[in-house]
Design an enzyme around this catalytic site. Structure first.
Site, mmCIF file in Angstrom:
data_model
loop_
_atom_site.group_PDB
_atom_site.id
_atom_site.type_symbol
_atom_site.label_atom_id
_atom_site.label_comp_id
_atom_site.label_asym_id
_atom_site.label_seq_id
_atom_site.Cartn_x
_atom_site.Cartn_y
_atom_site.Cartn_z
ATOM 1 C CG ASP A 1 3.349 1.623 9.384
ATOM 2 O OD1 ASP A 1 3.027 2.494 10.206
ATOM 3 O OD2 ASP A 1 3.393 1.835 8.150
ATOM 4 N NE ARG B 1 1.257 10.494 10.083
ATOM 5 C CZ ARG B 1 0.813 9.367 9.516
ATOM 6 N NH1 ARG B 1 -0.269 8.796 9.956
ATOM 7 N NH2 ARG B 1 1.449 8.841 8.500
ATOM 8 C CE LYS C 1 -1.745 1.690 4.005
ATOM 9 N NZ LYS C 1 -1.435 3.118 4.189
ATOM 10 C CG ASN C 2 2.544 2.717 3.528
ATOM 11 O OD1 ASN C 2 1.358 3.033 3.356
ATOM 12 N ND2 ASN C 2 3.084 2.579 4.727
ATOM 13 C CB CYS D 1 -4.152 11.623 11.678
ATOM 14 S SG CYS D 1 -2.514 11.023 12.017
ATOM 15 N NE ARG E 1 -6.914 4.547 5.574
ATOM 16 C CZ ARG E 1 -6.109 5.414 6.171
ATOM 17 N NH1 ARG E 1 -6.323 5.765 7.404
ATOM 18 N NH2 ARG E 1 -5.084 5.923 5.543
ATOM 19 N NE ARG F 1 -0.657 12.406 7.986
ATOM 20 C CZ ARG F 1 -0.337 13.676 8.190
ATOM 21 N NH1 ARG F 1 -1.191 14.489 8.751
ATOM 22 N NH2 ARG F 1 0.839 14.136 7.845
ATOM 23 C CB ILE G 1 8.188 6.851 14.088
ATOM 24 C CG1 ILE G 1 9.353 5.864 13.934
ATOM 25 C CG2 ILE G 1 7.910 7.566 12.768
ATOM 26 C CD1 ILE G 1 10.659 6.444 13.467
HETATM 27 C C1 UD1 Z 1 4.748 6.889 6.118
HETATM 28 C C2 UD1 Z 1 3.813 5.712 6.009
HETATM 29 C C3 UD1 Z 1 3.305 5.302 7.381
HETATM 30 C C4 UD1 Z 1 4.485 5.044 8.314
HETATM 31 C C5 UD1 Z 1 5.455 6.225 8.321
HETATM 32 C C6 UD1 Z 1 6.713 5.962 9.111
HETATM 33 C C7 UD1 Z 1 2.822 6.002 3.822
HETATM 34 C C8 UD1 Z 1 1.607 6.316 3.021
HETATM 35 N N1 UD1 Z 1 2.701 6.087 5.152
HETATM 36 O O1 UD1 Z 1 4.000 7.970 6.657
HETATM 37 O O2 UD1 Z 1 2.515 4.118 7.245
HETATM 38 O O3 UD1 Z 1 4.001 4.843 9.632
HETATM 39 O O4 UD1 Z 1 5.849 6.543 6.966
HETATM 40 O O5 UD1 Z 1 7.352 4.817 8.648
HETATM 41 O O6 UD1 Z 1 3.845 5.645 3.294
HETATM 42 N N2 UD1 Z 1 7.240 14.698 10.161
HETATM 43 C C9 UD1 Z 1 7.403 16.044 10.401
HETATM 44 N N3 UD1 Z 1 7.313 16.909 9.355
HETATM 45 C C10 UD1 Z 1 7.076 16.480 8.074
HETATM 46 C C11 UD1 Z 1 6.914 15.106 7.827
HETATM 47 C C12 UD1 Z 1 7.002 14.229 8.891
HETATM 48 O O7 UD1 Z 1 7.619 16.443 11.542
HETATM 49 O O8 UD1 Z 1 7.012 17.325 7.180
HETATM 50 C C13 UD1 Z 1 7.304 13.740 11.284
HETATM 51 C C14 UD1 Z 1 5.964 13.063 11.519
HETATM 52 O O9 UD1 Z 1 5.115 13.834 12.316
HETATM 53 C C15 UD1 Z 1 6.359 11.786 12.198
HETATM 54 C C16 UD1 Z 1 7.699 11.461 11.531
HETATM 55 O O10 UD1 Z 1 8.148 12.675 10.945
HETATM 56 O O11 UD1 Z 1 6.560 11.987 13.573
HETATM 57 C C17 UD1 Z 1 7.615 10.363 10.481
HETATM 58 O O12 UD1 Z 1 6.748 10.746 9.463
HETATM 59 P P1 UD1 Z 1 6.936 10.284 7.947
HETATM 60 O O13 UD1 Z 1 8.128 9.419 7.813
HETATM 61 O O14 UD1 Z 1 6.833 11.490 7.092
HETATM 62 O O15 UD1 Z 1 5.642 9.389 7.756
HETATM 63 P P2 UD1 Z 1 4.576 9.461 6.594
HETATM 64 O O16 UD1 Z 1 5.247 9.664 5.290
HETATM 65 O O17 UD1 Z 1 3.465 10.363 6.987
#
Ligand code: UD1
Length: 420
Positions: free
Chosen positions: A307, A123, A22-23, A118, A399, A94, A329
């Site tokens: 995850d 996030r 999915k991701n 969320c 999902r 998201r 995370i």
């Molecule tokens: C993706 C995955 C999700 C997984 C996560 C971490 C998808 C669709 N989703 O989510 O299933 O749990 O990676 O492996 O692929 N952060 C910031 N600022 C930003 C972006 C992120 O502070 O601009 C922080 C987030 O709040 C969080 C951390 O970074 O605490 C990790 O987020 P991120 O790696 O970006 O996760 P996603 O891409 O949202």
């Protein structure tokens, strides 16, 4: 509303086919916005999130058409006619933010609803926005929307991510593929889904090196072209069924799973007394003896995946001894703890860590959870609980898990979906 009923106590035996990730599929669908030519994806999982991304691309004017009966082959193509990603779709998922980079790189403008908070934390998307600004985008926020524009093409930049965000790396990688000049992304995320995206972009004509390492280098090109790309197998789906076999006992073949993508989970399961091994055609998971408590800490890949945290915690709930599970995370990603405790688990949360004291047996209960992985952890727990567990809010499971109850039932689990 659908529910899932599980009657625990049956060991698992048999084979489960692991679908496309999915991701990986979500950014790959967004990558379809980067070209006017057709991008064909194979090994596509059938999930609600894929349908949501398909709806979003349709809003932008781009059609996602099935090329086979099962919908495992999707072809994406068409001219972008609208650059607004509306709140109604973004609030559902998201990962909709992943259209921002491609729209900006292709059309020079994008208006994307801010995803907002969320269930698993605040996030933010600041890293996505800062990176795009470094590439020449002008970004303003108004009325809950991100407005982004650039005069001419985005320009290459030297981007250093303060945290190896998966989504930010993906958005910036896609944007950089069409930027003018060379972009470097340091402290890039190294998840297999990033490598998969890079491989697809390369097949579309992008010039990218360093995928899977901390530094991505992207030499921008003027246009990308048609390509066909198979989606990498879902390591989280595979890991979830590994936890199912761990808690229920027995042996499963996870057909199509990539052993090398499951290394951190494999180490944790090994500590817990569960064997994960590479076999022809996939990964085998086997538990013959009792479970032992094992500590884990979530980290960016190749560390233990956030995850998988909830599912592993469910396994630890019935292990002998204690386990400390630390989440680094996301804040607030212990929503499953009170529900597991309602099933008789003994789990205490202290800040970012949970102490799990293994109990002899869980007992079935009606439960519900507020996110995908938390929900599936309750299904995992139900496999080892005495009596019936009813998991409510099954839409979370839909999902990210295709045919969850059918896959588990085919291996001997007593599980069914109750509709209505
Ligand atoms: C993706 C995955 C999700 C997984 C996560 C971490 C998808 C669709 N989703 O989510 O299933 O749990 O990676 O492996 O692929 N952060 C910031 N600022 C930003 C972006 C992120 O502070 O601009 C922080 C987030 O709040 C969080 C951390 O970074 O605490 C990790 O987020 P991120 O790696 O970006 O996760 P996603 O891409 O949202």
């Amino acid at each position: 509303m659908d529910r899932i009923r599980i009657r625990g106590g049956k060991p698992l035996a048999g084979e489960i086919r692991i679908g496309g990730a999915k991701n990986a599929a979500l950014p790959l669908l967004a990558a379809g916005l980067l070209t006017n030519e057709r991008l064909t994806l194979t090994n596509v999982p059938q999930l609600a999130d894929i349908a949501t991304m398909t709806d979003l691309l349709a809003v932008h004017g781009v059609a996602v058409e099935p090329r086979d009966e099962a919908g495992r082959v999707l072809s994406i193509g068409g001219a972008i006619t609208n650059t607004t990603a509306p709140y109604d779709i973004v609030r559902k998922m998201r990962a909709s933010i992943l259209v921002l980079g491609p729209l900006l790189a292709r059309i020079g403008e994008a208006r994307v609803s801010l995803p907002g908070g969320c269930a698993i934390g605040t996030r933010p998307v600041d890293l996505h926005l800062k990176g795009l600004e470094q590439m020449g985008a002008r970004i303003t926020l108004d009325g809950g929307y991100i407005n982004a524009e650039v005069t001419g093409r985005l320009r290459g930049g030297a981007i250093i991510l303060p945290f190896a965000s998966v989504g930010a790396t993906e958005n910036l990688l896609m944007a950089a593929a069409l930027a003018q000049g060379t972009t470097t992304i340091d402290n890039a995320a190294r998840e297999p889904e990033i490598t998969d995206l890079a491989e697809c972009l390369i097949a579309m004509g992008a010039r990218i090196t360093g995928a899977g390492s901390h530094r991505l280098t992207i030499e921008g090109v003027e246009a990308l072209h048609a390509a066909t790309h198979p989606i990498v197998p879902d390591r989280i789906e595979a890991g979830t069924y590994a936890c199912a076999a761990a808690i229920a006992g027995g042996e499963l073949l996870l057909r199509g799973a990539r052993f090398d993508h499951l290394a951190a989970l494999g180490r944790a399961l090994d500590d817990a007394g569960v064997e994960l091994s590479e076999v022809e055609g996939g990964v085998r998971v086997r538990r013959q003896n009792g479970l032992r408590g094992a500590d884990v800490m979530t980290e960016p890949y190749p560390g233990f995946p956030t995850d998988m945290q909830a599912q592993f915690m469910a396994v630890m709930a019935v292990a002998e001894g204690a386990a400390m599970i630390t989440e680094t995370i996301f804040e607030n990603r212990f929503m499953h703890v009170p529900e597991l405790n309602r099933m008789g688990a003994r789990i205490n949360v202290h800040g970012a860590s949970a102490i799990v004291r293994g109990v002899y047996a869980l007992s079935g209960a009606p439960v519900m959870a507020t996110d995908l992985r938390a929900s599936v952890s309750l299904v995992v727990a139900g496999l080892a609980a005495r009596g019936d567990t009813i998991v409510n809010r099954v839409y979370h499971l839909d999902r990210g898990y295709e045919a969850l109850e059918a896959k588990l039932a085919s291996c001997g689990a007593d599980i069914e979906r109750l509709t209505g």
